[in-house]
Design an enzyme around this catalytic site. Structure first.
Site, mmCIF file in Angstrom:
data_model
loop_
_atom_site.group_PDB
_atom_site.id
_atom_site.type_symbol
_atom_site.label_atom_id
_atom_site.label_comp_id
_atom_site.label_asym_id
_atom_site.label_seq_id
_atom_site.Cartn_x
_atom_site.Cartn_y
_atom_site.Cartn_z
ATOM 1 N N PHE A 7 11.910 -6.966 0.813
ATOM 2 C CA PHE A 7 10.914 -5.918 0.593
ATOM 3 C C PHE A 7 10.942 -4.912 1.733
ATOM 4 O O PHE A 7 10.207 -4.019 1.805
ATOM 5 C CB PHE A 7 9.514 -6.537 0.448
ATOM 6 N N TRP B 32 5.453 -2.125 -4.298
ATOM 7 C CA TRP B 32 5.888 -2.257 -2.902
ATOM 8 C C TRP B 32 6.829 -3.462 -2.752
ATOM 9 O O TRP B 32 7.799 -3.427 -1.999
ATOM 10 C CB TRP B 32 4.658 -2.450 -2.001
ATOM 11 N N HIS B 33 6.520 -4.523 -3.511
ATOM 12 C CA HIS B 33 7.314 -5.736 -3.384
ATOM 13 C C HIS B 33 8.694 -5.595 -4.011
ATOM 14 O O HIS B 33 9.639 -6.263 -3.579
ATOM 15 C CB HIS B 33 6.593 -6.927 -4.020
ATOM 16 N N GLY B 34 8.827 -4.759 -5.024
ATOM 17 C CA GLY B 34 10.155 -4.626 -5.598
ATOM 18 C C GLY B 34 10.204 -3.634 -6.734
ATOM 19 O O GLY B 34 9.208 -3.399 -7.423
#
Lengths: 498, 499
Positions: A498, A330-332
């Protein structure tokens, strides 16, 4: 539009003024217009994405409500409802996938084929990642799932629902609000409250302190060291990594706090996103106190549906790993983010797996878990684990992360802590010491929070002259010591990506 | 109602406190260059009679304090480092909000420039920071930052590295830039001073350069953005009844700049204003009157230009002599402070070249005692001596003493004085007398002009301003085989222990 930009300092008071002048019934329309304007300041075309997500989830909510309303046909109805949720989830995640993960997936696929000596040439997609897409997509999905679960009624008013998805204070970097909390508040606007506005303002000031005075100052040091890891080996990297832990906290908590303060002035209470995370005594506790809105989202909408801890130890560990790998993703769209997430999941799995051994050791050595020393040791150990994982988060890629770890453990140059070399990492002596003083203030504030003391309330209980001076001095100090202005290329908040 | 009032008072109190603190801090953290340059301009209640406008060529070439002393002209130097004519236009517009001069003197270099401002943004700060926020200043900022020429330069990567992002905010609310100076505050920030030169700037150094005259077969047909703003300046001045004098200051101009200078004459004729093309005047010595490779004149060159301009202005314009005007009495005190500054500058010099350059054109009486006259074989020293109106043909192995009156009004070279003990010169009778085994003194018409010590090497120079001893310095040097003199040291009276 950034919270730390001049535009926002003009935009927000204007929005506020008109908001409280307008009749209560139509205030949400004004907020909706303001929110779309806020988003379109970055990229007008991408507002269509926001509208798309809004429309899909709004329709899914209505359809779910309609299915729920029909009588009989139990199994068929349930299946249809599942299809609607799945459809909504698919349509939203497909967009998220395209904009955020398409190139990453293509790269992985090409690498996989390369293992079989197949040269798979997938053209690179020239896609600009829409700001905050992960945040508003997850927020909108939570609504669909909540309606499906019957936790809330479907919102009939499209514009009010659109405001729920696009509410500008938390649109691009959270907190990821729940429909139960936010939709209800949007439906019943509050009258202007001087006390609430004052609290909100203090909250915003604290957020600006975290962002402008601390995060952006620390960023100068961290960016300098991480940009040339060969020139800054060993303890330089260790110092930068420790400072990065503080930077990302100040950056993200700064944004969340400004968002909460701004929303509070508008009469809306957003959920807490951070709760003195670095004072946690275990990794599990850290994640209950860090980015709370995301962690709880994953818990409610992924961990529990996967079975949570109800299906035995192995499934529990597996579920935790899945959740944290998903959180990393989700963050990257980078392997290093996945490793970061996996590492945090692994910490918890190992922690729980060896809990009987730990309990035994504690009992064997007659240790007191409630003693200050024990708590301090756990806190420091937890910080070390978390900070180690931040290396993967901050490094440009997995290879750089491993290079940094190797350098930290193999280069011995501890004297740089004492001979003034640290002043050569982008921050001169006064700036370096100002940074340390700021970190001390943050630590004090977090310790107060940990002990249940709300510093804001303490300030507001003081005599008027103290409050006036405190406010004036705070604004002046932030403007003087903050990193802002034409010499400074308005740095994005880290979590915008994000 | 009472509650609302109480809250309103709270809000106002916090706002006032915050504003007060910010005003204080903005003042403290401000980069002081602009304020120091304009301090005397804003401090004066009376109007200025003459304003000098242009780039750094003007700052370094025109000394208002000398104009005051020589002609009683009340003027201010508004030249700005790296200013383009558009910037000069807006500096002039802002200045005219505060004073009504009789004459505007404008350096026209840059009429072919496509840009409105310097590519170094800090230079704009220096030009505008001191002006209080006003409608004129806002118009200036809006116009100067709408600069396609500058944008093109940046796009091509030909602009100097930006020391600051070019924003309107930075110029209109300087605190947005200067707050970051909190870690570099010095005593000067807490106790700011004014420069003593009424906007001018002496730059001390000697950089030999040369001027090449180009045969201009191709004439300039028109200027560019620079010309547009020059025209606006002339027209605005005329509309306000202010006389205009155009200049093209001397420097080693390129062919294009010489075309500019020639083209400016056409403009002057078109508007019927006076124009001095210094490129055509045999005024400065390119070998000794320049400070740097960028062709800024040093004080020697500046005094020549200033003197020329002073005479020209007095001859062509009705500019009053204010020296006896009590309203301008403070200018005499300012001039006294200015000469003190010049004397301090002189007494701090350790380079013989710079020292000799500074002596030229100033009201100084100078005595030089050459223990080692080989220094006079140095070509640059010879030029600098010539600049002091010394007959260099007379300088040689036998030269003992050189006397110079009023910075070069009169000079005398005394060869073999140590053998004869006395000599008659156009300046008077010179005697040399031993005081004891170690020291001696030199007298001019019975007045002591130099104290020396036997056995010294080098060149001793004693400088007087009227009766005041400004400096007594002994330069040591090494003479190279090619005849050049390399400065080794400069020892002052207190250091050498000379009586």
């Amino acid at each position: 539009m950034l919270f730390n930009s001049m535009q926002f300092l003009l935009f927000f008071p204007a929005v506020l003024l008109v908001y409280y002048i307008l009749p209560e019934k139509i205030r949400y329309l004004w907020l909706l217009a303001a929110s779309y304007f806020f988003y379109m300041c970055w990229n007008a075309q991408y507002a269509l994405l926001l509208l798309y997500t809004t429309a899909v989830t709004y329709c899914s909510g209505l359809l779910l409500a309609r299915c729920q309303g029909r009588r009989g046909r139990g199994a068929k109805k349930k299946g249809l409802r599942k299809c609607i949720v799945a459809g909504s989830v698919f349509l939203n995640l497909a967009v998220l996938f395209y904009f955020k993960y398409i190139n990453f997936a293509a790269e992985l696929l090409a690498q996989a084929f390369a293992n079989f000596d197949v040269d798979l040439r997938i053209p690179e997609f020239d896609v600009l990642l829409p700001v905050g897409i992960s945040f508003f997509t997850f927020q909108a999905l939570s609504y669909t799932i909540d309606v499906y679960r019957g936790d809330i009624y479907a919102e009939k008013n499209f514009f009010r629902y659109a405001l729920f998805v696009s509410f500008f204070p938390q649109l691009v970097a959270g907190p990821i609000e729940r429909s139960k909390n936010l939709l209800r508040q949007l439906a019943v606007p509050k009258k202007f409250s001087f006390e609430r506005a004052r609290e909100g303002l203090l909250q915003m000031l604290w957020g600006y302190f975290l962002k402008l005075v601390l995060a952006d100052r620390i960023a100068v040091f961290v960016d300098t060291v991480y940009a040339d890891t060969a020139a800054y080996p060993g303890v330089y990297l260790l110092a930068a990594t420790v400072l990065f832990a503080v930077q990302i906290y100040c950056d993200f908590a700064g944004y969340s706090t400004i968002a909460m303060g701004a929303a509070r002035i508008l009469g809306i209470e957003l959920m807490e996103n951070f709760n003195a995370p670095y004072l946690s005594t275990s990794v599990a506790q850290f994640w209950r106190n860090w980015h709370i809105s995301l962690t709880s989202w994953f818990k409610d909408y992924l961990y529990i549906p996967l079975g949570g801890s109800r299906k035995g130890a192995f499934r529990k560990y597996l579920n935790k790993l899945i959740v944290f790998l998903a959180s990393g993703l989700w963050h990257g769209a980078e392997v290093s983010f996945v490793v970061w997430g996996g590492l945090n999941g692994l910490y918890q799995v190992i922690g729980e797996a060896i809990k009987p051994v730990r309990d035994r050791l504690v009992s064997l050595f007659h240790l007191h878990r409630s003693s200050f020393g024990h708590k301090l040791l756990c806190t420091v150990f937890t910080f070390c684990l978390i900070d180690f994982s931040w290396i993967f988060f901050r490094a440009s890629d997995f290879a750089q992360a491993t290079e940094i770890i190797r350098s930290i453990f193999s280069v011995h140059n501890v004297w740089i802590l004492f001979d003034g070399s640290l002043y050569g990492c982008g921050l001169d002596r006064p700036n370096f010491w100002l940074m340390l003083a700021g970190i001390a203030v943050l630590a004090f504030a977090d310790f107060c929070r940990y002990r249940g003391i709300v510093v804001r309330d303490v300030i507001l209980r003081q005599d008027y002259w103290f409050r006036w001076l405190f406010l004036a001095l705070s604004v002046t100090a932030i403007l003087t010591f903050g990193i802002w202005g034409p010499n400074y290329d308005a740095a994005n908040f880290i979590y915008f990506q994000f | 109602m009472r509650k609302i009032l109480k809250r309103a008072v709270s809000c106002i109190a916090v706002l006032l406190l915050t504003a007060g603190m910010l005003v204080f801090l903005a003042d403290l953290t401000e980069r002081k260059a602009s304020r120091e340059k304009y301090a005397d301009f804003f401090a004066q209640e009376q109007d200025f009679d003459v304003l000098f406008m242009g780039s750094s060529h003007v700052i370094n070439a025109v000394y208002p304090m000398e104009l005051w002393n020589d002609h009683g002209i009340v003027s201010y130097n508004f030249g700005g480092h790296s200013n383009q004519l558009a910037t000069t236009y807006w500096v002039m517009k802002n200045a005219l909000d505060y004073t009504s001069p009789k004459l505007m003197v404008i350096d026209c270099m840059g009429i072919t420039s496509e840009r409105k401002s310097s590519d170094a943004f800090s230079m704009l700060h220096q030009s505008f920071d001191a002006f209080p926020l006003s409608a004129t200043k806002m118009r200036a900022v809006w116009d100067l930052l709408d600069d396609p020429g500058m944008d093109a330069l940046i796009d091509k990567g030909e602009a100097r590295d930006g020391d600051e992002t070019r924003t309107k905010l930075g110029l209109l609310w300087e605190f947005s830039v200067y707050h970051a100076r909190w870690n570099e505050l010095t005593q000067d920030d807490f106790e700011p001073s004014a420069t003593l030169e009424k906007g001018a700037e002496s730059r001390i150094g000697v950089y030999p350069t040369s001027y090449e005259h180009y045969d201009l077969y191709q004439k300039l047909e028109s200027g560019d953005v620079g010309e547009e703003y020059l025209r606006r300046m002339i027209e605005d001045c005329r509309a306000k009844g202010i006389d205009v004098l155009l200049l093209y200051l001397p420097f080693p101009a390129s062919a294009k700049q010489q075309q500019e200078a020639e083209y400016t004459e056409k403009l002057a004729l078109e508007y019927g204003v006076n124009y001095i093309n210094f490129l055509e005047e045999d005024l400065v010595d390119y070998g000794i009157d320049y400070f740097d490779a960028d062709s800024h004149v040093n004080p020697s060159g500046a005094r020549k230009i200033t003197e020329y301009l002073g005479r020209y202005i007095k001859e062509h314009y009705d500019i009053p002599d204010r020296r006896l005007d009590s309203a301008y009495g403070s200018w005499n005190e300012d001039y006294s402070a200015y000469t003190d500054m010049k004397d301090r500058n002189l007494a701090q010099q350790t380079s013989l070249y710079n020292y000799l350059m500074l002596l030229a054109g100033d009201d100084l009486d100078i005595a030089m005692d050459a223990y080692d006259p080989a220094v006079f074989q140095d070509a640059l020293v010879q030029k600098l001596m010539q600049n002091l109106h010394v007959d260099v043909q007379q300088l040689g192995e036998e030269t003992d003493v050189v006397l110079i009156h009023e910075g070069g009004e009169q000079a005398a070279v005394l060869n073999g004085l140590r053998d004869t003990g006395s000599a008659d010169t156009p300046l008077g009778t010179v005697h040399i007398r031993d005081m004891d085994e170690d020291s001696y003194r030199i007298f001019l018409d019975g007045l002591e002009v130099l104290q020396g010590r036997k056995g010294d090497r080098g060149l001793r120079i004693t400088v007087y301003r009227g009766d005041k001893l400004v400096d007594n310095v002994l330069f040591h040097y090494a003479i190279h085989t090619d005849g050049t003199a390399e400065n080794v040291s400069a020892i002052r009276e207190s250091e050498s222990g000379t009586p």
